[in-house]
Design an enzyme around this catalytic site. Structure first.
Site, PDB file in Angstrom:
ATOM      1  N   LYS A  33     -21.628 -44.390 -22.692  1.00 32.70           N
ATOM      2  CA  LYS A  33     -22.735 -43.422 -22.805  1.00 32.70           C
ATOM      3  C   LYS A  33     -24.094 -44.125 -22.713  1.00 32.70           C
ATOM      4  O   LYS A  33     -25.133 -43.475 -22.606  1.00 32.70           O
ATOM      5  CB  LYS A  33     -22.622 -42.638 -24.113  1.00 32.70           C
ATOM      6  N   LYS A  93     -25.462 -38.496 -29.644  1.00 31.78           N
ATOM      7  CA  LYS A  93     -24.049 -38.349 -29.245  1.00 31.78           C
ATOM      8  C   LYS A  93     -23.328 -39.548 -29.833  1.00 31.78           C
ATOM      9  O   LYS A  93     -23.981 -40.462 -30.360  1.00 31.78           O
ATOM     10  CB  LYS A  93     -23.903 -38.304 -27.725  1.00 31.78           C
ATOM     11  N   ARG A  94     -21.999 -39.559 -29.787  1.00 28.93           N
ATOM     12  CA  ARG A  94     -21.278 -40.724 -30.275  1.00 28.93           C
ATOM     13  C   ARG A  94     -21.779 -41.980 -29.572  1.00 28.93           C
ATOM     14  O   ARG A  94     -22.126 -41.931 -28.381  1.00 28.93           O
ATOM     15  CB  ARG A  94     -19.769 -40.543 -30.049  1.00 28.93           C
ATOM     16  N   HIS A 119      -9.788 -34.389 -20.665  1.00 34.66           N
ATOM     17  CA  HIS A 119     -11.226 -34.474 -20.963  1.00 34.66           C
ATOM     18  C   HIS A 119     -11.846 -35.824 -20.634  1.00 34.66           C
ATOM     19  O   HIS A 119     -13.046 -36.009 -20.831  1.00 34.66           O
ATOM     20  CB  HIS A 119     -11.484 -34.185 -22.444  1.00 34.66           C
ATOM     21  N   LYS A 150     -26.763 -27.849 -24.355  1.00 29.78           N
ATOM     22  CA  LYS A 150     -27.466 -27.363 -25.560  1.00 29.78           C
ATOM     23  C   LYS A 150     -28.959 -27.630 -25.455  1.00 29.78           C
ATOM     24  O   LYS A 150     -29.782 -26.788 -25.837  1.00 29.78           O
ATOM     25  CB  LYS A 150     -26.875 -28.033 -26.818  1.00 29.78           C
ATOM     26  N   THR A 162     -21.523 -31.872 -23.276  1.00 28.01           N
ATOM     27  CA  THR A 162     -21.877 -30.489 -23.594  1.00 28.01           C
ATOM     28  C   THR A 162     -23.230 -30.426 -24.289  1.00 28.01           C
ATOM     29  O   THR A 162     -23.876 -29.372 -24.301  1.00 28.01           O
ATOM     30  CB  THR A 162     -20.803 -29.833 -24.485  1.00 28.01           C
TER      31      THR A 162
END
Ligand code: TH1
Length: 743
Positions: A483, A477-478, A284, A592, A588
């Site tokens: 990110k 998100k985390r 992943h 959404k 992901t």
């Protein structure tokens, strides 16, 4: 997993009955739903992907089990105090009606001890793992009802407790209460708490204990069930497929080999052939700090027999590589499961590849990167067919029907049924209504109501009022440097400074925005915590600035989790998926948001690329450097070729002028970019990011066009259903077919 009640009622088709019944008793079903505590037994996308898998496997009638740990404490609850993240323990097990304790289903799990070698009269050598400690695994079962089917699968979670051996009772009876209690607490510690890191591995012994405890209990369960069928061992891989969700359960490979040779008396080669046909491995992430390596001395001490088996696996593997590539000495050290460092390390990803028949990444770019970089030597050894891609997906039941019931109802009305929840490709039929003015109007009303619902939540939790007509810009998100929430907040500061510099006339043209952030930082990840702190400080200043008013608001939603995501995803106009190209395996939440009619701004990374392919380039805001350019840019920075983007410099100047509180609080964040090579390319992508946000503003002003983009995007999201994903795994990796449950 998040909450269960609403999902379970919808999946079994009892929500209306429950609503009516509760209403007769004077309750609202929503209020009852909101009483439930989230099951939060994972960190971010990795755990939620597993949850979506469970929903799809049950819905599609696959005879599948999930295995995990029954942590007493899930991921911590996040509070924000004076702008800082504070962690509160998440004790979630009181009043959890969804688990069935199976006290009669227990497995004894061994740790430490030593290995004895025996030889029988025929000269046959066998090994026995002796002494050490025994901890008991107790099963707790969580039902997973499928949507529109009789199938309910099982998620089996293991809880640790002291073994009920006589030894403890002897201690008790002898009056050594303290030491007996200490033994018990040590055993219970194994399943006590979830490690809160996302995309990071730290090599702690307790974590290795958790992994082995989980694998050994689950494999015992699987083998026990197989043995009841009285089939020959050779049939094991026809009956059972085990998918490793990242490398965290890789010890299961070694454990199955150990059971087959040490307990069941199979020959090595026969056992190994069964093992490799049984396992599949999903990678992943390519982030180096997330790749698991366990120290050899640690493993030697905790799992002595497993280490021996790993060495054997490695020996046979390296012998075969040597035979195939006799003139390439270097390849052996490159692909060895054992890294020759001090101390030596076991490379779990290599072990997972060698012990599996298929290895897959989770989005096309990611799977390509695996083949060309991380696992390149293994492609040479095994050929390209062992490596494949299965792009991630999400369950439309939770992420459309449950989170956005009005949108789901509108789609069902137009399509004539809710069949799209079982075959998401049917969504493409709504594109025919894109020119229907009334339909577009209804679509807009639903988005607005969802924004109002979120605005209410923001008011209740932060005290800030946000304008529902503003563009809602969301990044949840985390928190992680890769990110790039720092890129987002620097962009917000840039916007703030720009508005401050405007005349009253110019301000009239500004598109009002609400920048919404949410996400947890790992408690030991100082840079991530600094980013949260900066977001909250910027919010303090911006939200109270009378010159800004409704033109910009900055919100940090504390304690982002699955149930908050269900409120947030349907309410976004634009969401941010802005990782440095090549770093996000898939992502992901991007799926959404689009499935709920939000547009996205993103980099060419992870599943953003396939989302673009499906929905069309005109419906997404892409920006930034490409993955293929990242290495070169980093290299150039390293050799001093770096010039700070001038607009970013203006942002840094404001921070250094203490506009957002003490500049010292943020110096590490700035110097990581200005002085330490800007590893995540924030400066390189800044201009492109800002310009693209201007295009977002421009596009949002044409609401009719925006609606067309929103509707067309949703219509083309069928590919990202977890049902498509599950069928791909079933066909190409597990070789299993659905099994209908009879009435
Ligand atoms: C995530 C990836 O970062 C994300 O891109 C992907 O969509 C998701 O997995 C599901 O495929 C990962 N989470 C973790 C967590 C740990 C270690 C590795 C990964 S990769 C602890």
């Amino acid at each position: 997993m998040g909450r269960t009640l609403d999902n379970a009622m919808l999946n079994v088709g009892l929500k209306d009955v429950a609503r009516d019944g509760l209403s007769d008793l004077g309750f609202r079903v929503e209020d009852v739903i909101n009483q439930e505590h989230d099951a939060a037994l994972g960190n971010g996308g990795l755990g939620r992907l597993a949850a979506c898998f469970l929903d799809s496997m049950a819905t599609l009638n696959y005879p599948a089990w999930g295995y995990g740990l029954r942590y007493r404490y899930g991921i911590f609850k996040q509070e924000i105090v004076n702008g800082y993240q504070v962690e509160i323990p998440d004790y979630w097990l009181d009043n959890n009606p969804w688990e069935f304790p199976r006290h009669e289903i227990t497995v004894d799990i061994q740790f430490y001890g030593n290995v004895k070698k025996y030889q029988d009269e025929n000269g046959r050598i066998s090994h026995s793992w002796e002494d050490g400690e025994i901890v008991q695994a107790v099963a707790y079962d969580v039902p997973i009802p499928g949507y529109g089917t009789k199938t309910t699968n099982n998620l089996r979670l293991w809880s640790s407790k002291a073994s009920s051996g006589e030894f403890d009772f002897q201690k008790f009876n002898a009056g050594d209460y303290e030491s007996a209690v200490a033994d018990q607490q040590r055993a219970e510690t194994i399943s006590a708490v979830l490690y809160p890191n996302d995309n990071l591995e730290r090599g702690k012994e307790l974590r290795l204990k958790q992994q082995y405890f989980w694998c050994a209990a689950s494999l015992f369960d699987i083998v026990r069930r197989f043995k009841k069928t009285k089939r020959a061992w050779g049939e094991f891989p026809d009956q059972i497929a085990i998918q490793l969700n990242d490398t965290h359960p890789t010890l299961a490979i070694v454990e199955l080999q150990r059971i087959l040779i040490d307990k069941e008396g199979l020959e090595w080669d026969e056992a190994w052939s069964i093992v490799t046909k049984t396992f599949g491995y999903t990678n992943h992430t390519v982030l180096p700090e997330a790749l698991e390596k366990w120290s050899v001395p640690l493993m030697q001490n905790l799992l002595p027999r497993h280490l021996q088996i790993i060495y054997e696996i490695n020996l046979f593997f390296l012998q075969s590589v040597e035979k195939r590539f006799p003139n390439d000495r270097d390849i052996l050290s490159r692909v060895s499961i054992i890294e020759e460092s001090h101390p030596k390390m076991v490379r779990m990803a290599y072990l997972a590849i060698i012990g599996s028949h298929k290895v897959n990444g989770v989005a096309e770019l990611h799977s390509d990167l695996l083949k060309t970089t991380l696992f390149k030597d293994f492609v040479k050894i095994y050929g390209p067919d062992r490596f494949t891609n299965v792009t991630n997906g999400i369950t439309p039941r939770r992420w459309l029907h449950q989170a956005n019931p009005r949108l789901s109802a509108l789609i069902a009305e137009k399509l004539g049924s809710y069949d799209f929840l079982k075959d998401l490709t049917l969504l493409d039929k709504i594109e025919a209504f894109v020119d229907d003015k009334a339909f577009r109007e209804e679509w807009a009303v639903i988005k607005r109501e969802n924004k109002l619902r979120l605005a209410k939540h923001i008011k209740a939790t932060t005290g800030f009022d946000v304008n529902p007509n503003a563009l809602f810009d969301v990044q949840v998100k985390r928190i992680h440097e890769y990110k790039r929430q720092q890129l987002n907040i620097f962009g917000v500061i840039h916007r703030y400074l720009s508005i401050k510099a405007m005349s009253a006339e110019e301000k009239k043209k500004v598109v009002p925005r609400v920048s919404i952030f949410g996400g947890k930082a790992a408690p030991g990840y100082w840079m991530a915590k600094t980013i949260i702190h900066l977001i909250n400080k910027v919010a303090d200043v911006v939200n109270k600035d009378p010159e800004i008013g409704d033109l910009l608001k900055v919100i940090f939603i504390a304690d982002y989790n699955v149930s908050k995501a269900e409120i947030i995803c349907p309410a976004s106009d634009i969401s941010e998926h802005i990782s440095t190209a090549g770093t996000e395996g898939s992502g992901t939440s991007n799926m959404k948001f689009v499935l709920n009619g939000g547009l996205i701004i993103g980099t060419c990374d992870g599943a953003n690329i396939e989302i673009t392919r499906e929905i069309g380039e005109q419906n997404i805001f892409l920006f930034g450097n490409l993955a293929e350019d990242v290495e070169d840019l980093r290299h150039r920075h390293f050799y001093g070729d770096f010039k700070l983007d001038p607009q970013l410099e203006r942002v840094f100047d404001a921070i250094k002028d203490n506009v957002f509180g003490d500049k010292a609080d943020f110096s590490a964040l700035i110097s990581s970019i200005e002085e330490h090579g800007d590893y995540y390319l924030v400066s390189d992508d800044f201009n492109s990011y800002i310009t693209t946000h201007e295009m977002v503003d421009e596009a949002f002003q044409n609401q009719e066009e925006w609606l067309v983009k929103s509707i067309a995007s949703v219509a083309r999201m069928g590919f990202f259903s977890m049902d498509r994903v599950t069928n791909e795994y079933a066909d190409s990796i597990w070789n299993v077919e659905p099994l209908d449950v009879k009435d």
